[in-house]
Scaffold this active site. Structure first.
Site, PDB file in Angstrom:
ATOM      1  N   GLY A 127       0.783  -1.228   0.000  1.00  0.00           N
ATOM      2  CA  GLY A 127       0.000   0.000   0.000  1.00  0.00           C
ATOM      3  C   GLY A 127       0.809   1.269   0.000  1.00  0.00           C
ATOM      4  CB  SER A 132       3.182  -4.660  -2.835  1.00  0.00           C
ATOM      5  OG  SER A 132       1.874  -4.124  -2.662  1.00  0.00           O
ATOM      6  CG  ASP A 177       2.411  -0.373 -11.433  1.00  0.00           C
ATOM      7  OD1 ASP A 177       3.050   0.646 -11.772  1.00  0.00           O
ATOM      8  OD2 ASP A 177       1.403  -0.332 -10.717  1.00  0.00           O
TER       9      ASP A 177
END
Length: 387
Positions: A127, A132, A177
């Site tokens: 977060g 992640s 990402d």
């Protein structure tokens, strides 16, 4: 990545499943140097993989069951491959199991592959805007591509991870990402064209210039699956439609006066952020390529944060304080990184100034009665790999 997390992952798998895994695979989180909310607008981004990673231990089964466990939660989730569907996935298991499902949309026949046991550990903060989620998706995607012998290339694996996040998790994110996590290289950023998916490695040269990237994790948790992210994406699509563009990638800075005439104030500001952010990515790459080096990109980082704060409105007071304090304490430039609504900021700092910047940020958060931030240096690192 420390050997400890690899050892812990292997040991966790063995203890839980009673056998040795086939192997270990890992993938890094990422820092986005610049280019926020441009990816799903088919624009440009410049992330780099970081030296914090998620590790997955994988063992093949002789049936068609998938079991997933991790250090994130105590439960073991078990599901038959034939029952996998986005509608039955929720919580953290939706990330790895979503990847398993997503392979079926990229040519994998899930009726013809064996089941799996997966155990996941990570030192990528959750977060914090360091992705992640993509680290989990990319590690699992690379592992399954190997053990199932699917033969997909890394850009395709990035699309598998994005599909899992969009559909199984329900977060309308772009492909940045996963691309950073799979394509990264030490001391380089990944310059990615999110329309063509063409990528290029751009040298950062931070160590040579005695510079470092300081992450300031505010501790304010965010979630891409919440409404604010989706609302921003919808505004971008609405703005492109009014302007007659396929996406905001096709809108230039010179088009902004016309956009202001046609769009309501909020939609215009969302559009202005994306359009100017695309240009800042291109400018940053040019500076890095031309010999100006990372020391010359501070103003671009600062301008990016102002745009996210004022036009895209995705910052929070903790992020603004982190950025302002870092710059006042000597950082060359700073900006929030990630999807926003919390998470982390990054600061480009001379190595000799790191301690002063960290102390200043700690003190400022204390004075404002914010929670204690976690500050740490990250290095541009290699992408996903079998360990």
């Amino acid at each position: 990545m420390s050997t400890d997390i690899r050892d812990d992952t292997r040991a966790g798998f063995t203890e839980l499943f009673g056998r040795e895994p086939e192997g270990l695979w890992s993938a890094p989180g990422r820092v986005n140097l610049i280019g926020e909310h441009t990816d799903y607008n088919e624009g440009f981004v410049l992330p780099f993989a970081i030296d914090r990673r998620t590790v997955v231990a994988v063992g093949l089964r002789d049936d068609r069951v998938v079991r997933v466990a991790s250090t994130i939660a105590d439960d073991v989730v078990e599901i038959a491959l034939s029952d996998l569907a986005p509608s039955v996935l929720s919580g953290w298991p939706a990330y790895p199991l979503g990847v398993v499902w997503a392979f079926s949309e990229f040519g994998a026949d899930l009726s013809a592959v064996p089941g799996l046991d997966l155990f996941i550990d990570s030192d990528v903060p959750l977060g914090a805007g360091l992705s992640s989620s993509a680290a989990i998706e990319s590690a699992v995607a690379l592992a399954l591509n190997d053990v199932w012998r699917l033969g997909l290339d890394r850009p395709t694996l990035a699309r598998v991870g994005q599909r899992a996040e969009n559909v199984a998790v329900g977060a309308p994110t772009g492909i940045m990402d996963q691309s950073a996590s799979l394509l990264g290289r030490a001391d380089h950023a990944v310059f990615l064209d999110c329309r063509t998916l063409e990528s290029e490695l751009v040298p950062l040269g931070l160590a040579e210039a005695e510079l470092a990237i300081l992450v300031i994790d505010t501790g304010v948790k965010h979630s891409h699956a919440t409404g604010g992210y989706g609302e921003r994406r919808a505004a971008c699509e609405r703005g492109a439609a009014v302007l007659g563009a396929a996406s905001l990638r096709d809108v230039s800075v010179d088009d902004l006066p016309r956009a202001q005439e046609l769009l309501d104030d909020v939609t215009f500001r969302r559009v202005r952020h994306v359009v100017t952010e695309n240009q800042r990515v291109l400018d940053t790459v040019e500076v890095l390529r031309s010999g100006g080096g990372a020391a010359a990109i501070g103003d671009l980082l600062d301008a990016s944060h102002c745009s996210m704060r004022d036009d895209f409105e995705i910052s929070v007071p903790e992020l603004d304080l982190a950025v302002e304090t870092a710059v006042q304490a000597g950082a060359i430039g700073a900006r929030m990184t990630g999807g926003g609504f919390g998470g982390a900021a990054i600061a480009l700092v001379r190595v000799g100034d790191l301690s002063r910047v960290q102390v200043a940020v700690d003190n400022a958060f204390g004075e404002h009665a914010f929670g204690q931030p976690d500050t740490f240096v990250v290095f541009a690192s290699d992408g996903a790999a079998r360990n």
